[in-house]
Design a protein around this motif. Structure first.
Motif, PDB file in Angstrom:
ATOM      1  N   ASN A  19       0.812  -1.213   0.000  1.00 46.21           N
ATOM      2  CA  ASN A  19       0.000   0.000   0.000  1.00 46.21           C
ATOM      3  C   ASN A  19       0.848   1.267   0.000  1.00 46.21           C
ATOM      4  O   ASN A  19       0.344   2.339  -0.301  1.00 46.21           O
ATOM      5  N   TYR A  20       2.105   1.128   0.329  1.00 48.57           N
ATOM      6  CA  TYR A  20       2.964   2.299   0.495  1.00 48.57           C
ATOM      7  C   TYR A  20       4.110   2.352  -0.499  1.00 48.57           C
ATOM      8  O   TYR A  20       4.994   3.183  -0.379  1.00 48.57           O
ATOM      9  N   LEU A  21       4.105   1.505  -1.506  1.00 48.24           N
ATOM     10  CA  LEU A  21       5.205   1.467  -2.458  1.00 48.24           C
ATOM     11  C   LEU A  21       5.369   2.778  -3.226  1.00 48.24           C
ATOM     12  O   LEU A  21       6.474   3.166  -3.567  1.00 48.24           O
ATOM     13  N   GLU A  22       4.261   3.472  -3.478  1.00 50.74           N
ATOM     14  CA  GLU A  22       4.330   4.708  -4.254  1.00 50.74           C
ATOM     15  C   GLU A  22       4.835   5.891  -3.444  1.00 50.74           C
ATOM     16  O   GLU A  22       5.066   6.953  -3.967  1.00 50.74           O
ATOM     17  N   LEU A  23       4.967   5.717  -2.151  1.00 51.37           N
ATOM     18  CA  LEU A  23       5.395   6.821  -1.303  1.00 51.37           C
ATOM     19  C   LEU A  23       6.898   6.830  -1.212  1.00 51.37           C
ATOM     20  O   LEU A  23       7.530   7.656  -0.721  1.00 51.37           O
TER      21      LEU A  23
END
Length: 75
Positions: free
Chosen positions: A71-75
């Motif tokens: 869920n946080y890969l794009e951050l």
């Protein structure tokens, strides 16, 4: 709880780390078992230099849900 978590993610993207931390804490106050909110709080803590707090949150989130980091890969 979801609204606070989504706000936290948006604030992480904007590098508004204190606000993100507050949003994730608000989410966890409503849903203390949320692995995703705990992971987000861990990311915020880590980026703020609170390494031990961040590590504890990240470890707890991954123990609860190994896929939560996606869920946080794009951050």
């Amino acid at each position: 709880a979801d609204t606070h978590e989504y706000r936290g993610r948006a604030l992480l993207r904007l590098q508004r780390l204190e606000g993100a931390l507050s949003a994730f804490e608000a989410s966890l106050a409503l849903a203390p078992d949320s692995a995703s909110a705990r992971y987000g709080r861990g990311v915020a803590h880590t980026r703020l230099g609170n390494i031990s707090e961040g590590r504890a949150d990240l470890d707890a989130a991954l123990a609860a849900d190994e896929a939560v980091a996606e869920n946080y890969l794009e951050l």
